[in-house]
Design an enzyme around this catalytic site. Structure first.
Site, PDB file in Angstrom:
ATOM      1  N   TYR A 143      -9.632 -27.636  58.521  1.00  0.00           N
ATOM      2  CA  TYR A 143      -8.979 -28.762  57.840  1.00  0.00           C
ATOM      3  C   TYR A 143      -9.359 -30.100  58.473  1.00  0.00           C
ATOM      4  CZ  TYR A 143      -5.664 -26.406  54.695  1.00  0.00           C
ATOM      5  OH  TYR A 143      -5.075 -25.706  53.675  1.00  0.00           O
ATOM      6  N   LYS A 191     -11.303 -13.799  61.691  1.00  0.00           N
ATOM      7  CA  LYS A 191     -12.470 -13.222  61.022  1.00  0.00           C
ATOM      8  C   LYS A 191     -13.551 -13.041  62.091  1.00  0.00           C
ATOM      9  CE  LYS A 191     -14.663 -11.895  57.282  1.00  0.00           C
ATOM     10  NZ  LYS A 191     -14.298 -10.656  56.552  1.00  0.00           N
ATOM     11  N   ASP A 223      -9.241 -10.560  55.728  1.00  0.00           N
ATOM     12  CA  ASP A 223      -9.293  -9.891  54.417  1.00  0.00           C
ATOM     13  C   ASP A 223      -8.358  -8.689  54.409  1.00  0.00           C
ATOM     14  OD1 ASP A 223     -11.008  -8.749  56.273  1.00  0.00           O
ATOM     15  OD2 ASP A 223     -12.635  -8.360  54.855  1.00  0.00           O
ATOM     16  N   ASP A 247      -2.779 -20.892  55.583  1.00  0.00           N
ATOM     17  CA  ASP A 247      -2.465 -21.495  54.287  1.00  0.00           C
ATOM     18  C   ASP A 247      -2.456 -20.413  53.211  1.00  0.00           C
ATOM     19  OD1 ASP A 247      -2.113 -23.536  52.330  1.00  0.00           O
ATOM     20  OD2 ASP A 247      -4.241 -23.369  51.845  1.00  0.00           O
ATOM     21  N   ASP A 251       1.013 -18.198  51.268  1.00  0.00           N
ATOM     22  CA  ASP A 251       1.319 -18.137  49.832  1.00  0.00           C
ATOM     23  C   ASP A 251       1.531 -16.691  49.380  1.00  0.00           C
ATOM     24  OD1 ASP A 251       1.102 -20.892  49.541  1.00  0.00           O
ATOM     25  OD2 ASP A 251       0.010 -20.737  47.646  1.00  0.00           O
TER      26      ASP A 251
HETATM   27  C1  IPM Z   1       0.474 -26.309  52.359  1.00  0.00           C
HETATM   28  C2  IPM Z   1      -0.318 -27.032  51.298  1.00  0.00           C
HETATM   29  C3  IPM Z   1      -1.190 -28.074  51.977  1.00  0.00           C
HETATM   30  C4  IPM Z   1      -2.137 -27.349  52.909  1.00  0.00           C
HETATM   31  C5  IPM Z   1      -1.956 -28.994  51.027  1.00  0.00           C
HETATM   32  C6  IPM Z   1      -1.066 -29.647  50.004  1.00  0.00           C
HETATM   33  C7  IPM Z   1      -2.752 -30.029  51.778  1.00  0.00           C
HETATM   34  O1  IPM Z   1      -1.047 -26.141  50.537  1.00  0.00           O
HETATM   35  O2  IPM Z   1       1.243 -26.968  53.079  1.00  0.00           O
HETATM   36  O3  IPM Z   1       0.349 -25.094  52.464  1.00  0.00           O
HETATM   37  O4  IPM Z   1      -3.190 -26.866  52.475  1.00  0.00           O
HETATM   38  O5  IPM Z   1      -1.830 -27.254  54.097  1.00  0.00           O
HETATM   39 MN    MN Z   2      -0.666 -24.035  51.001  1.00  0.00          MN
END
Ligand code: IPM
Ligand code: MN
Length: 357
Positions: A143, A191, A223, A247, A251
């Site tokens: 990042y 990885k 993975d 990240d 999710d």
């Molecule tokens: C998160 C979001 C952010 C990230 C974005 C909006 C920059 O997806 O906080 O997970 O990738 O860190």
């Molecule tokens: Mn995110």
């Protein structure tokens, strides 16, 4: 004079302001019943700040963020800002705050309420009592790595995934310490079969584990970790990983709990100063319709009270009240449930306040 606890609220874009309104209502209520000496201020951030000031992270907002004891952020981003310059995009504000305040430790708990096992995308028995914590490194890795950019011709683009030993060690410590307070189990995700940066990550985490003999450490390739999270998520206690992998995995973990609308997060620096955010984004499709689930934002306030202010009683008051509301069958629109028990964003906020003792 008593020192006040200064909280900066950055509502941002999309459903950010709506869910922050509910979180602020809860905070004010707790402030009143527990006499928490909390002072709340608000500033602009993200696309809405870009519209007003031409900058997604205005100087004044950054200054207020640096001065505050803790920050609550709603969400940033939306399709109307998809085509503007990269440096002015709403997401830059989030990344800028993380970097400027050195919020390197991102804690993302994925806890499934026992009242919501039916809402998960997995079978109830796979997720019952799920309680895992993703510890994501937040200010390094690909990042922020340099060099980054586009080639002169524009025909190629590049980013750099880089971690120093120090960066890995400090996030590792946060994860080991968290595991000591939980089920004493860490899975470090990388990885290492392909990336040198992951080989270093594995070395540093392994070496660090010698200082935490009570915690069991395993390593997993990213993975496989993605697969294991949907195959058998209950095998995990604490997952520690870098910025990009964290990240993505967070999710996946979020969805296992029924709705991303339920999950809070904390981003902390080494002084435990923190920025607290719901994991969900700005959800432009449901903005302004009273459909958003404010629970993630309200649980983010609970995390704030615990991590930044050591107000454990007030934190559990929120958590208990949410469980009570769910146990009575009340749901927001993102959660499965019968029509007559559906609450709007503000009705859910009010219900949660009603149960706080
Ligand atoms: C998160 C979001 C952010 C990230 C974005 C909006 C920059 O997806 O906080 O997970 O990738 O860190
Ligand atoms: Mn995110």
């Amino acid at each position: 004079m008593n020192k006040k606890n200064n909280i900066l609220v950055l509502p941002g874009d999309g459903i950010g302001p709506e869910v922050c309104d509910e979180a602020i209502k809860v905070l004010k209520h707790l402030n009143y019943i527990y006499k928490l000496d909390i002072v709340i201020e608000e500033s602009a951030v993200g696309g809405s700040a870009y519209e007003e000031f031409g900058n997604p992270l205005p100087e004044d907002t950054l200054k207020a963020a640096k001065e505050a004891d803790a920050i609550l952020l709603g969400a940033v981003g939306g399709p109307q800002w998809d085509d503007i310059d990269y440096e002015l995009r709403p997401e830059r504000a989030l990344l800028g705050l993380r970097a400027e305040l050195d919020l390197f430790a991102n804690l993302r708990p994925a806890i499934l309420s026992k009242y919501l096992s039916d809402s998960s995308s997995l079978k109830p028995e796979k997720v019952q009592d799920l309680n895992l914590l993703i510890v994501r490194e937040l200010t390094g890795g690909i990042y922020f790595g340099e060099p980054r950019g586009r080639s002169k011709s524009g025909d190629s683009a590049f980013n750099t995934m880089i971690y120093s030993k120090n960066e890995i060690e400090r996030i590792g410590r946060i994860a080991f310490e968290a595991a000591q307070k939980r089920n004493k189990n860490i899975c470090s995700v990388d990885k290492a079969n392909v990336l040198e940066v992951s080989v270093l990550w594995r070395e540093v985490i392994s070496e660090l584990s010698e200082e935490y003999p009570d915690v069991e450490l395993s390593h997993m390739l990213v993975d496989n970790a993605a697969m294991q999270l949907v195959r058998d998520p209950k095998q995990f206690d604490v997952i520690v990983t870098g910025n990009l992998f964290g990240d993505i995995l967070s999710d996946i973990a979020a969805m296992l709990t029924g709705s991303i609308g339920m999950l809070p997060s904390a981003s902390l620096n080494s002084d435990n100063k923190g920025m607290y955010e719901p994991v969900h984004g700005s959800a432009p499709d449901i903005t302004g319709k009273e459909l958003a689930n404010p629970i993630a934002a309200i649980l983010s306030v609970a995390m704030m009270l615990k991590y930044s202010f050591n107000m454990n009683e007030a934190c559990s008051a929120i958590e208990k009240s949410i469980q009570e509301v769910l146990s009575e069958g009340y749901r927001t629109y993102d959660l499965e449930g019968s029509k007559e028990n559906k609450l709007s964003t503000s009705e859910m906020g009010n219900k949660i306040i009603e149960k706080i003792k």
